[in-house]
Write a protein that holds these residues in place. Structure first.
Motif, PDB file in Angstrom:
ATOM      1  N   SER A  89      16.557  46.980   7.428  1.00 16.80           N
ATOM      2  CA  SER A  89      17.564  45.927   7.629  1.00 16.80           C
ATOM      3  C   SER A  89      17.031  44.557   7.245  1.00 16.80           C
ATOM      4  N   TYR A  90      15.724  44.469   6.986  1.00 11.68           N
ATOM      5  CA  TYR A  90      15.107  43.197   6.621  1.00 11.68           C
ATOM      6  C   TYR A  90      15.207  42.902   5.122  1.00 11.68           C
ATOM      7  N   TYR A  91      15.966  43.709   4.380  1.00 11.65           N
ATOM      8  CA  TYR A  91      16.012  43.485   2.932  1.00 11.65           C
ATOM      9  C   TYR A  91      16.499  42.077   2.594  1.00 11.65           C
ATOM     10  N   LEU A  92      17.311  41.498   3.510  1.00 10.94           N
ATOM     11  CA  LEU A  92      17.818  40.146   3.263  1.00 10.94           C
ATOM     12  C   LEU A  92      16.717  39.088   3.271  1.00 10.94           C
ATOM     13  N   ILE A  93      15.539  39.468   3.790  1.00 12.01           N
ATOM     14  CA  ILE A  93      14.432  38.503   3.816  1.00 12.01           C
ATOM     15  C   ILE A  93      14.005  38.112   2.411  1.00 12.01           C
ATOM     16  N   PHE A  94      14.356  38.942   1.413  1.00 12.64           N
ATOM     17  CA  PHE A  94      14.037  38.599   0.026  1.00 12.64           C
ATOM     18  C   PHE A  94      14.807  37.352  -0.436  1.00 12.64           C
ATOM     19  N   PHE A  95      15.858  36.990   0.298  1.00 14.45           N
ATOM     20  CA  PHE A  95      16.557  35.756  -0.051  1.00 14.45           C
ATOM     21  C   PHE A  95      15.665  34.522   0.136  1.00 14.45           C
ATOM     22  N   LEU A  96      14.661  34.649   1.006  1.00 10.23           N
ATOM     23  CA  LEU A  96      13.794  33.497   1.286  1.00 10.23           C
ATOM     24  C   LEU A  96      13.032  33.039   0.034  1.00 10.23           C
ATOM     25  N   PRO A  97      12.271  33.915  -0.634  1.00  8.66           N
ATOM     26  CA  PRO A  97      11.609  33.457  -1.872  1.00  8.66           C
ATOM     27  C   PRO A  97      12.598  33.116  -2.987  1.00  8.66           C
ATOM     28  N   ILE A  98      13.762  33.807  -2.987  1.00  8.69           N
ATOM     29  CA  ILE A  98      14.761  33.503  -4.020  1.00  8.69           C
ATOM     30  C   ILE A  98      15.295  32.081  -3.846  1.00  8.69           C
ATOM     31  N   VAL A  99      15.640  31.712  -2.614  1.00  9.93           N
ATOM     32  CA  VAL A  99      16.144  30.369  -2.352  1.00  9.93           C
ATOM     33  C   VAL A  99      15.065  29.320  -2.623  1.00  9.93           C
ATOM     34  N   SER A 100      13.824  29.632  -2.253  1.00  6.67           N
ATOM     35  CA  SER A 100      12.728  28.692  -2.534  1.00  6.67           C
ATOM     36  C   SER A 100      12.578  28.468  -4.030  1.00  6.67           C
ATOM     37  N   ALA A 101      12.605  29.555  -4.802  1.00  6.80           N
ATOM     38  CA  ALA A 101      12.488  29.425  -6.256  1.00  6.80           C
ATOM     39  C   ALA A 101      13.669  28.664  -6.833  1.00  6.80           C
ATOM     40  N   ALA A 102      14.867  28.936  -6.310  1.00  7.08           N
ATOM     41  CA  ALA A 102      16.057  28.242  -6.808  1.00  7.08           C
ATOM     42  C   ALA A 102      15.996  26.747  -6.524  1.00  7.08           C
ATOM     43  N   SER A 103      15.302  26.360  -5.456  1.00  7.67           N
ATOM     44  CA  SER A 103      15.185  24.950  -5.103  1.00  7.67           C
ATOM     45  C   SER A 103      14.096  24.249  -5.901  1.00  7.67           C
ATOM     46  N   LEU A 104      13.109  25.004  -6.389  1.00 18.00           N
ATOM     47  CA  LEU A 104      11.939  24.387  -7.009  1.00 18.00           C
ATOM     48  C   LEU A 104      11.915  24.489  -8.529  1.00 18.00           C
ATOM     49  N   PHE A 105      12.502  25.563  -9.093  1.00 21.20           N
ATOM     50  CA  PHE A 105      12.360  25.818 -10.518  1.00 21.20           C
ATOM     51  C   PHE A 105      13.665  25.583 -11.269  1.00 21.20           C
ATOM     52  N   GLU A 106      13.521  25.547 -12.594  1.00 21.17           N
ATOM     53  CA  GLU A 106      14.704  25.546 -13.447  1.00 21.17           C
ATOM     54  C   GLU A 106      15.264  26.961 -13.523  1.00 21.17           C
ATOM     55  N   LEU A 107      16.373  27.138 -14.250  1.00 22.92           N
ATOM     56  CA  LEU A 107      17.077  28.413 -14.246  1.00 22.92           C
ATOM     57  C   LEU A 107      16.189  29.566 -14.709  1.00 22.92           C
ATOM     58  N   GLY A 108      15.358  29.331 -15.722  1.00 17.86           N
ATOM     59  CA  GLY A 108      14.496  30.408 -16.212  1.00 17.86           C
ATOM     60  C   GLY A 108      13.548  30.910 -15.138  1.00 17.86           C
ATOM     61  N   GLY A 109      12.883  29.981 -14.427  1.00 17.47           N
ATOM     62  CA  GLY A 109      11.977  30.382 -13.355  1.00 17.47           C
ATOM     63  C   GLY A 109      12.701  31.059 -12.215  1.00 17.47           C
ATOM     64  N   VAL A 110      13.926  30.618 -11.935  1.00 14.29           N
ATOM     65  CA  VAL A 110      14.722  31.235 -10.863  1.00 14.29           C
ATOM     66  C   VAL A 110      15.052  32.692 -11.204  1.00 14.29           C
ATOM     67  N   LEU A 111      15.461  32.945 -12.442  1.00 14.23           N
ATOM     68  CA  LEU A 111      15.800  34.316 -12.851  1.00 14.23           C
ATOM     69  C   LEU A 111      14.581  35.224 -12.798  1.00 14.23           C
ATOM     70  N   ILE A 112      13.412  34.673 -13.166  1.00 15.78           N
ATOM     71  CA  ILE A 112      12.180  35.478 -13.096  1.00 15.78           C
ATOM     72  C   ILE A 112      11.877  35.844 -11.646  1.00 15.78           C
ATOM     73  N   ALA A 113      11.939  34.868 -10.736  1.00 12.05           N
ATOM     74  CA  ALA A 113      11.650  35.127  -9.326  1.00 12.05           C
ATOM     75  C   ALA A 113      12.667  36.103  -8.730  1.00 12.05           C
ATOM     76  N   THR A 114      13.943  35.958  -9.098  1.00  6.48           N
ATOM     77  CA  THR A 114      14.978  36.856  -8.576  1.00  6.48           C
ATOM     78  C   THR A 114      14.782  38.273  -9.106  1.00  6.48           C
ATOM     79  N   THR A 115      14.465  38.375 -10.386  1.00  7.09           N
ATOM     80  CA  THR A 115      14.203  39.703 -10.968  1.00  7.09           C
ATOM     81  C   THR A 115      13.025  40.368 -10.282  1.00  7.09           C
ATOM     82  N   ALA A 116      11.974  39.569  -9.976  1.00  5.24           N
ATOM     83  CA  ALA A 116      10.812  40.123  -9.274  1.00  5.24           C
ATOM     84  C   ALA A 116      11.210  40.604  -7.878  1.00  5.24           C
ATOM     85  N   SER A 117      12.069  39.832  -7.180  1.00  7.78           N
ATOM     86  CA  SER A 117      12.523  40.253  -5.851  1.00  7.78           C
ATOM     87  C   SER A 117      13.303  41.558  -5.920  1.00  7.78           C
TER      88      SER A 117
END
Length: 411
Positions: A89-117
């Motif tokens: 049920s903790y799968y939603l915890i992956f939103f934490l690094p995704i949101v952090s990446a979305a706040s810090l990186f441009e779109l390319g870096g965000v897609l890489i971090a999301t794909t990794a998640s």
């Protein structure tokens, strides 16, 4: 010694919210029949990272930001692995690094971090024994729905963060412009007040100087030839009166409203002529200063070539004074839209930060025998053209004076 963390409170409201949230997650975990100590370890680690992250330069240092997101990904993977893997049920915890990446990186870096998640989450399928377990169609649809939501959250947060950064940059630029405008207004007010004072004093001083000069001349003509001391004293009086009168003339030049005689000129020709005058005006015995020229092609436009030429010569002299042992200077011109720019750089001793705002003020000088009117008159000439003069300088690294002149030509 001051610390980078000294201005950040030990516990901020957002930190308290994080602690409450993670404590709630841990408490919910205790309600399950089977729970792992790793849940507590990972949740505490994530809480510590979130609180420490705000004290690190994650928004400016790309390496630190990447390291922070990577550590969060690893901790989230560990938490999901310890609580059931693909069924956690903790799968939603992956939103934490995704949101952090979305706040810090441009779109390319965000897609890489999301794909990794997504890849880390789906990798738990590799540990499923499909000979024993069967993935129902509902389970397949659930997984197929979860993956797009990872990317949806990433894109939405990144858009909001990008817009926020853009607005922050605009506000910062507007604040800089407002600060510069306020400094210009303060300087203009000081110039106006000091101009009126200088004009009044100059007129009051010039009259007695004329009387003193005439009296010294009469005295010099009428003393006996044998009285060398009296003749010498009369000569000193006339010399000092002439020097004082020259200073009064400069006061009046500063106080008098600028009478621009505009005509179409080539700014590069004015620069070349100013460099020539500067070279001819170097005093005997003074260390030579080499002036290199980097002149861009500029259209002719309307300005007072005498005032601008005098301002450039003054800045060249000011630069050479900053290099008592000689050295190299550079003068460059270029065009920025409808603005002509002249930059004069020297390799002198530079200007301390606390003096940068004052150097264009009348009577402010660091020279032992200066009166502090040279740069004030330069500033007044540039202001009279509707232009702007500024300076960049670092102690020990020289200074660069920048003149901006509006061009009344089609852009």
């Amino acid at each position: 010694m001051s610390s980078a963390f000294s201005t950040v409170p030990a516990i901020r409201p957002i930190d308290a919210v994080w602690l409450i949230f993670l404590a709630a997650l841990a408490a919910v975990g205790l309600l399950r029949e089977t729970h792992s100590i790793y849940e507590w370890v990972v949740l505490i680690a994530l809480g510590v990272i979130q609180m420490v992250e705000t004290r690190l330069p994650v928004t400016t240092d790309r390496l630190t930001a990447t390291l922070s997101v990577s550590v969060k990904l690893a901790l989230c993977y560990w938490l999901v692995a310890a609580t059931g893997g693909i069924e956690s049920s903790y799968y939603l915890i992956f939103f934490l690094p995704i949101v952090s990446a979305a706040s810090l990186f441009e779109l390319g870096g965000v897609l890489i971090a999301t794909t990794a998640s997504v890849a880390l989450y789906l990798s738990f399928l590799l540990f499923v024994d499909f000979e024993t377990y069967y993935l129902l169609p509902e389970g397949k649809r659930e997984l197929a729905l979860r993956v797009p939501f990872f990317f949806l959250i990433a894109i939405v947060v990144n858009r909001l963060a990008t817009e926020n950064r853009r607005q922050t940059e605009h506000l910062a630029a507007a604040n800089r412009e407002l600060t510069e405008a306020q400094a210009e207004v303060r300087r203009s007010e000081r110039l106006a007040a000091l101009g009126q004072l200088s004009a009044g004093l100059a007129h009051e001083i010039r009259n007695p100087l004329g009387v003193i000069s005439a009296s010294a001349e009469v005295l010099e003509r009428n003393v006996n030839v044998e009285n060398d001391v009296a003749k010498e004293m009369a000569g000193y009086i006339r010399s000092e009166v002439n020097r004082s009168n020259s200073l009064v003339t400069r006061f009046l030049d500063f106080a008098r409203p600028s009478q621009l005689e505009r005509a179409q000129h080539d700014l590069n020709d004015v620069v070349r002529n100013a460099v020539r005058q500067f070279g001819e005006g170097l005093q005997n015995g003074k260390q030579h200063c080499d002036v290199s020229q980097d002149l861009a092609e500029l259209p002719r436009f309307s300005f007072d070539d005498t005032l601008i030429g005098s301002a450039i010569v003054n800045l060249l002299v000011n630069g050479s004074d900053a290099m008592p042992n000689g050295g190299a200077m550079e003068i460059a011109t270029r065009r920025d839209g409808s603005t002509a720019i002249v930059e004069i750089s020297d390799g002198g001793q530079g200007i301390p930060d606390d003096q940068l705002e004052s150097i264009f003020n009348p009577f402010f000088t660091t020279k032992p025998h200066g009166v502090g009117l040279g740069l004030a008159i330069v500033s007044k000439s540039i202001d009279g053209h509707g232009g702007k003069i500024s300076v960049r300088s670092k102690p020990g690294e020289g200074s660069t004076f920048r003149i901006e002149l509006p061009m009344d030509i089609p852009s």
